[in-house]
Write a protein that holds these residues in place. Structure first.
Motif, PDB file in Angstrom:
ATOM      1  N   GLU A  22       0.836  -1.207   0.000  1.00 44.21           N
ATOM      2  CA  GLU A  22       0.000   0.000   0.000  1.00 44.21           C
ATOM      3  C   GLU A  22       0.869   1.255   0.000  1.00 44.21           C
ATOM      4  O   GLU A  22       0.573   2.221  -0.715  1.00 44.21           O
ATOM      5  CB  GLU A  22      -0.910  -0.010   1.223  1.00 44.21           C
ATOM      6  CG  GLU A  22      -1.852   1.173   1.309  1.00 44.21           C
ATOM      7  CD  GLU A  22      -2.774   1.121   2.514  1.00 44.21           C
ATOM      8  OE1 GLU A  22      -3.044   2.186   3.098  1.00 44.21           O
ATOM      9  OE2 GLU A  22      -3.215   0.008   2.872  1.00 44.21           O
ATOM     10  N   SER A  23       1.947   1.234   0.788  1.00 47.50           N
ATOM     11  CA  SER A  23       2.845   2.392   0.847  1.00 47.50           C
ATOM     12  C   SER A  23       3.551   2.604  -0.482  1.00 47.50           C
ATOM     13  O   SER A  23       3.713   3.745  -0.935  1.00 47.50           O
ATOM     14  CB  SER A  23       3.879   2.199   1.957  1.00 47.50           C
ATOM     15  OG  SER A  23       3.249   2.066   3.219  1.00 47.50           O
TER      16      SER A  23
ATOM     17  N   SER B 110       2.415   1.833  -3.394  1.00 48.70           N
ATOM     18  CA  SER B 110       1.452   2.319  -4.380  1.00 48.70           C
ATOM     19  C   SER B 110       1.208   3.811  -4.256  1.00 48.70           C
ATOM     20  O   SER B 110       0.757   4.459  -5.214  1.00 48.70           O
ATOM     21  CB  SER B 110       0.124   1.562  -4.238  1.00 48.70           C
ATOM     22  OG  SER B 110      -0.534   1.896  -3.031  1.00 48.70           O
ATOM     23  N   ASN B 111       1.503   4.380  -3.078  1.00 48.57           N
ATOM     24  CA  ASN B 111       1.305   5.817  -2.854  1.00 48.57           C
ATOM     25  C   ASN B 111       2.543   6.648  -3.183  1.00 48.57           C
ATOM     26  O   ASN B 111       2.502   7.873  -3.125  1.00 48.57           O
ATOM     27  CB  ASN B 111       0.908   6.066  -1.395  1.00 48.57           C
ATOM     28  CG  ASN B 111      -0.456   5.491  -1.068  1.00 48.57           C
ATOM     29  OD1 ASN B 111      -1.344   5.461  -1.914  1.00 48.57           O
ATOM     30  ND2 ASN B 111      -0.626   5.023   0.165  1.00 48.57           N
ATOM     31  N   ILE B 112       3.641   5.965  -3.510  1.00 50.27           N
ATOM     32  CA  ILE B 112       4.876   6.663  -3.876  1.00 50.27           C
ATOM     33  C   ILE B 112       4.879   6.931  -5.375  1.00 50.27           C
ATOM     34  O   ILE B 112       4.404   6.122  -6.176  1.00 50.27           O
ATOM     35  CB  ILE B 112       6.112   5.807  -3.497  1.00 50.27           C
ATOM     36  CG1 ILE B 112       6.181   5.598  -1.991  1.00 50.27           C
ATOM     37  CG2 ILE B 112       7.401   6.431  -4.005  1.00 50.27           C
ATOM     38  CD1 ILE B 112       6.496   6.844  -1.200  1.00 50.27           C
ATOM     39  N   HIS B 113       5.446   8.074  -5.770  1.00 53.25           N
ATOM     40  CA  HIS B 113       5.547   8.391  -7.202  1.00 53.25           C
ATOM     41  C   HIS B 113       6.622   7.508  -7.820  1.00 53.25           C
ATOM     42  O   HIS B 113       7.812   7.697  -7.605  1.00 53.25           O
ATOM     43  CB  HIS B 113       5.901   9.871  -7.388  1.00 53.25           C
ATOM     44  CG  HIS B 113       5.987  10.276  -8.835  1.00 53.25           C
ATOM     45  ND1 HIS B 113       4.880  10.318  -9.645  1.00 53.25           N
ATOM     46  CD2 HIS B 113       7.054  10.638  -9.610  1.00 53.25           C
ATOM     47  CE1 HIS B 113       5.254  10.697 -10.872  1.00 53.25           C
ATOM     48  NE2 HIS B 113       6.564  10.887 -10.866  1.00 53.25           N
TER      49      HIS B 113
ATOM     50  N   THR C 294       8.845  13.156   3.353  1.00 55.88           N
ATOM     51  CA  THR C 294       7.432  13.324   3.011  1.00 55.88           C
ATOM     52  C   THR C 294       6.582  12.280   3.750  1.00 55.88           C
ATOM     53  O   THR C 294       7.076  11.212   4.118  1.00 55.88           O
ATOM     54  CB  THR C 294       7.208  13.162   1.495  1.00 55.88           C
ATOM     55  OG1 THR C 294       7.548  11.815   1.126  1.00 55.88           O
ATOM     56  CG2 THR C 294       8.073  14.139   0.715  1.00 55.88           C
TER      57      THR C 294
ATOM     58  N   ASN D 195       4.412  10.229   2.596  1.00 59.50           N
ATOM     59  CA  ASN D 195       4.432   8.954   1.872  1.00 59.50           C
ATOM     60  C   ASN D 195       5.752   8.219   2.085  1.00 59.50           C
ATOM     61  O   ASN D 195       5.786   6.991   2.196  1.00 59.50           O
ATOM     62  CB  ASN D 195       4.208   9.181   0.378  1.00 59.50           C
ATOM     63  CG  ASN D 195       2.762   9.503   0.046  1.00 59.50           C
ATOM     64  OD1 ASN D 195       1.860   9.215   0.832  1.00 59.50           O
ATOM     65  ND2 ASN D 195       2.532  10.089  -1.107  1.00 59.50           N
TER      66      ASN D 195
ATOM     67  N   ALA E 110       5.652   6.708   5.531  1.00 58.89           N
ATOM     68  CA  ALA E 110       4.806   5.514   5.546  1.00 58.89           C
ATOM     69  C   ALA E 110       5.546   4.314   4.964  1.00 58.89           C
ATOM     70  O   ALA E 110       5.455   3.194   5.491  1.00 58.89           O
ATOM     71  CB  ALA E 110       3.525   5.768   4.758  1.00 58.89           C
ATOM     72  N   LEU E 111       6.302   4.527   3.893  1.00 60.71           N
ATOM     73  CA  LEU E 111       7.053   3.437   3.269  1.00 60.71           C
ATOM     74  C   LEU E 111       8.168   2.940   4.190  1.00 60.71           C
ATOM     75  O   LEU E 111       8.345   1.732   4.364  1.00 60.71           O
ATOM     76  CB  LEU E 111       7.640   3.891   1.932  1.00 60.71           C
ATOM     77  CG  LEU E 111       8.476   2.846   1.186  1.00 60.71           C
ATOM     78  CD1 LEU E 111       7.642   1.603   0.899  1.00 60.71           C
ATOM     79  CD2 LEU E 111       9.033   3.432  -0.110  1.00 60.71           C
TER      80      LEU E 111
END
Length: 368
Positions: free
Chosen positions: A33-34, A36-39, A336, A338, A341-342
């Motif tokens: 999930e983390s 998937s939220n990263i560019h 950041t 995100n 979170a990662l």
């Protein structure tokens, strides 16, 4: 350097179960999930998307994890029964053990839904709840021939698709439409609710084929057949299952839908699992390339307990606790949200794996 292996165990089975557990720990730690939220570049996002269930009609890598879990459970059950028979333990005397184990799995599976919800609920969608029933169904024919077991699995998935097509009641008369199918109708009868993600409890019938075919594989692996022939049979079964599953979907006969376990899905996912097992068996048990196998085998030998551990202690305590410290330190570095979170997910993932590895090494676990 390769490591000596225990001749009493099929190491590739433990390796595969261990890999499944490590991947599931990644989901519990929110790694995918983390990510998937990263560019990320488009190709990287495509890879990450494979670690999520397909929304409905289609097949992602992540859709094969539960079938692998259930097939390996069937394989392990057959090997355990085979060795018990050699010690003089009969089918009847072992049946009590299977009943108790299935009851434990059912209770733990329904209890996990209460943990997820934070309150008492009556929900039957957890993999352990499903496994409780598929184990019982499979054990009833554990002594029958491989051909009988293969046909029995096929009949179960055919029965499932017939019920979806023929039992049509108001609002549940669209066989392969989410929330409006036979499986959702059964859920309304059993639980008075429908799963918001489209999962259905009736999956215990078609996915029993996975556990049954797992037993068939177990019979093959403990047979006196040469390794070359074992691999040949695994490759043949895997390719046939893949061709049939994707063929049914491609010809618009039965769509591949994981959430209601259509026949084409059961076949296609089984095909992928069998081919992966064939490769791991060749690599670990035949070629003896097992230098790092212990990373997975120790975890794989205690898969049910470890699954429960990171679904409860991991998700409820380790995740938020680690977040306090990772979030605090990375905030000073202006990382950041995100990125935080990662990093948190990766740390949790490693911690969950290491805790499970350490507990298993010390043999601190509940045998289920």
């Amino acid at each position: 350097m390769n490591q000596p292996i225990n001749k009493d165990r099929i190491v590739s089975l433990d390796v595969m179960r261990g890999i499944i557990m490590i991947l599931l720990a990644g989901e519990s730690a929110l790694v995918y999930e983390s990510l998937s939220n990263i560019h990320l570049p488009a190709f990287a996002h495509t890879i990450v998307s494979q670690f999520f269930h397909h929304p409905w009609h289609g097949l992602h890598f992540w859709d094969t994890v539960q079938p692998a879990f259930m097939m390996m459970a069937g394989t392990a059950m057959y090997i355990s029964f085979f060795r018990k028979e050699q010690r003089g333990i009969t089918w009847t005397s072992n049946f009590k053990h299977i009943l108790i184990r299935s009851l434990k799995l059912f209770v733990l599976g329904t209890a996990l839904h209460c943990v997820y919800a934070g309150k008492l609920v009556w929900e039957l969608w957890n993999v352990l709840t499903q496994l409780a029933f598929t184990t019982l169904i499979a054990y009833l024919i554990i002594k029958r021939s491989s051909v009988f077991q293969i046909v029995a699995g096929l009949l179960l998935i055919i029965l499932n698709d017939i019920l979806y097509r023929k039992i049509l009641v108001p609002n549940f008369n669209q066989p392969y439409v989410e929330f409006h199918n036979f499986g959702s109708y059964v859920d309304m009868l059993l639980m008075g609710k429908i799963n918001t993600d489209g999962w259905v409890a009736f999956n215990i019938i078609p996915t029993a084929a996975h556990t049954i075919w797992g037993m068939t594989i177990g019979r093959l692996l403990v047979s006196k057949t040469t390794d070359a022939k074992k691999i040949m049979w695994l490759l043949l079964m895997g390719c046939l299952a893949l061709l049939t599953g994707y063929g049914l979907d491609g010809l618009h006969i039965v769509p591949i839908i994981k959430r209601i376990s259509t026949g084409s899905f059961v076949l296609a996912s089984a095909g992928w699992v069998i081919l992966i097992l064939a490769f791991i068996y060749w690599l670990v048990d035949v070629k003896k390339i097992n230098k790092y196998a212990q990373i997975a085998t120790v975890v794989g030998m205690n898969s049910i307990f470890i699954y429960l551990l990171f679904e409860t202690v991991g998700a409820q305590w380790i995740n938020p606790t680690v977040k306090i410290f990772v979030g605090g330190f990375t905030a000073f570095l202006h990382v950041t949200p995100n990125g935080q979170a990662l990093l948190n997910a990766i740390v949790v993932w490693f911690m969950e794996w290491y805790v499970c590895y350490w507990l298993a090494k010390k043999k601190i676990f509940i045998k289920l």
